[in-house]
Design a protein around this motif. Structure first.
Motif, short mmCIF file in Angstrom:
data_model
loop_
_atom_site.label_atom_id
_atom_site.label_comp_id
_atom_site.label_asym_id
_atom_site.label_seq_id
_atom_site.Cartn_x
_atom_site.Cartn_y
_atom_site.Cartn_z
N ALA A 43 0.83 -1.21 0.00
CA ALA A 43 0.00 0.00 0.00
C ALA A 43 0.87 1.26 0.00
N TYR A 44 1.94 1.25 0.77
CA TYR A 44 2.83 2.40 0.81
C TYR A 44 3.49 2.62 -0.56
N GLU A 45 3.93 1.52 -1.18
CA GLU A 45 4.55 1.64 -2.50
C GLU A 45 3.56 2.17 -3.54
N GLN A 46 2.33 1.67 -3.47
CA GLN A 46 1.30 2.15 -4.41
C GLN A 46 1.00 3.63 -4.17
N GLN A 47 0.94 4.02 -2.93
CA GLN A 47 0.66 5.42 -2.62
C GLN A 47 1.81 6.31 -3.09
N THR A 48 3.02 5.87 -2.91
CA THR A 48 4.19 6.64 -3.37
C THR A 48 4.17 6.79 -4.88
N GLU A 49 3.87 5.69 -5.56
CA GLU A 49 3.79 5.72 -7.03
C GLU A 49 2.68 6.68 -7.49
N PHE A 50 1.54 6.63 -6.79
CA PHE A 50 0.43 7.52 -7.12
C PHE A 50 0.83 8.98 -6.95
N LYS A 72 -9.87 3.27 -6.74
CA LYS A 72 -10.42 1.97 -7.13
C LYS A 72 -9.42 0.85 -6.83
N THR A 73 -8.18 1.06 -7.22
CA THR A 73 -7.14 0.06 -6.98
C THR A 73 -6.93 -0.17 -5.48
N ALA A 74 -6.89 0.90 -4.72
CA ALA A 74 -6.68 0.80 -3.28
C ALA A 74 -7.84 0.05 -2.61
N TYR A 75 -9.05 0.35 -3.04
CA TYR A 75 -10.22 -0.32 -2.48
C TYR A 75 -10.20 -1.82 -2.81
N GLN A 76 -9.88 -2.16 -4.05
CA GLN A 76 -9.82 -3.56 -4.43
C GLN A 76 -8.73 -4.29 -3.64
N GLY A 77 -7.61 -3.64 -3.44
CA GLY A 77 -6.54 -4.24 -2.64
C GLY A 77 -6.97 -4.46 -1.20
N TRP A 78 -7.69 -3.47 -0.65
CA TRP A 78 -8.16 -3.60 0.72
C TRP A 78 -9.17 -4.74 0.85
N VAL A 79 -10.11 -4.84 -0.08
CA VAL A 79 -11.09 -5.93 -0.04
C VAL A 79 -10.40 -7.28 -0.17
N SER A 80 -9.44 -7.36 -1.06
CA SER A 80 -8.68 -8.60 -1.23
C SER A 80 -7.95 -8.98 0.06
N GLN A 81 -7.34 -7.99 0.69
CA GLN A 81 -6.62 -8.24 1.94
C GLN A 81 -7.58 -8.63 3.06
#
Length: 131
Positions: A43-50, A72-81
């Motif tokens: 999540a941190y890496e994705q946020q940094t990239e964003f 959308k990507t963050a939400y899908q990642g959270w639901v998956s986790q």
């Protein structure tokens, strides 16, 4: 005397089951911690990239589109986790309970055996008395 041996054996079995259960729970907590750590890192890496992409955007429309995609990507990642964590917790609960299943089955069988002995003795005494 046999009752004391049975009680001692059951106590030993119960302690073994408890230790196996605690061991399974500990492994489960380690897995949860590991999964949580990996998720936080991703999540941190994705946020940094964003944020890097957002700073390069020059128009508000593209910024909004990028933010929507990230959300959308963050939400899908959270639901998956969350789903993965639910599965892990379910597995941990099953593994934690498993050692006690055998102990309870043994206790149930011993209880049935203890309950039938006095009944059989009473029946035999009644038959002996009647004869």
């Amino acid at each position: 005397m046999n009752a004391y041996e049975d009680a001692s054996k059951f106590s030993k079995d119960a302690m073994d089951s408890a230790l196996k259960s605690v061991s399974a729970m500990t492994r489960g907590f380690q897995q949860v911690a590991s999964e949580t750590s990996e998720f936080a890192k991703r999540a941190y890496e994705q946020q940094t990239e964003f944020m890097e992409k957002l700073f390069q955007v020059r128009s508000p429309d593209k910024a909004i589109a990028l933010q929507s995609e990230y959300a959308k990507t963050a939400y899908q990642g959270w639901v998956s986790q969350a789903t993965r964590m639910g599965e892990i917790c379910t597995d941990v609960a099953k593994e934690t309970y498993k050692p006690f299943e055998q102990s309870l089955a043994t206790l149930s069988a011993a209880g049935t055996s203890v309950a039938t002995k006095p009944a059989a003795a009473a029946k035999q005494a009644a038959e002996t008395k009647a004869a």
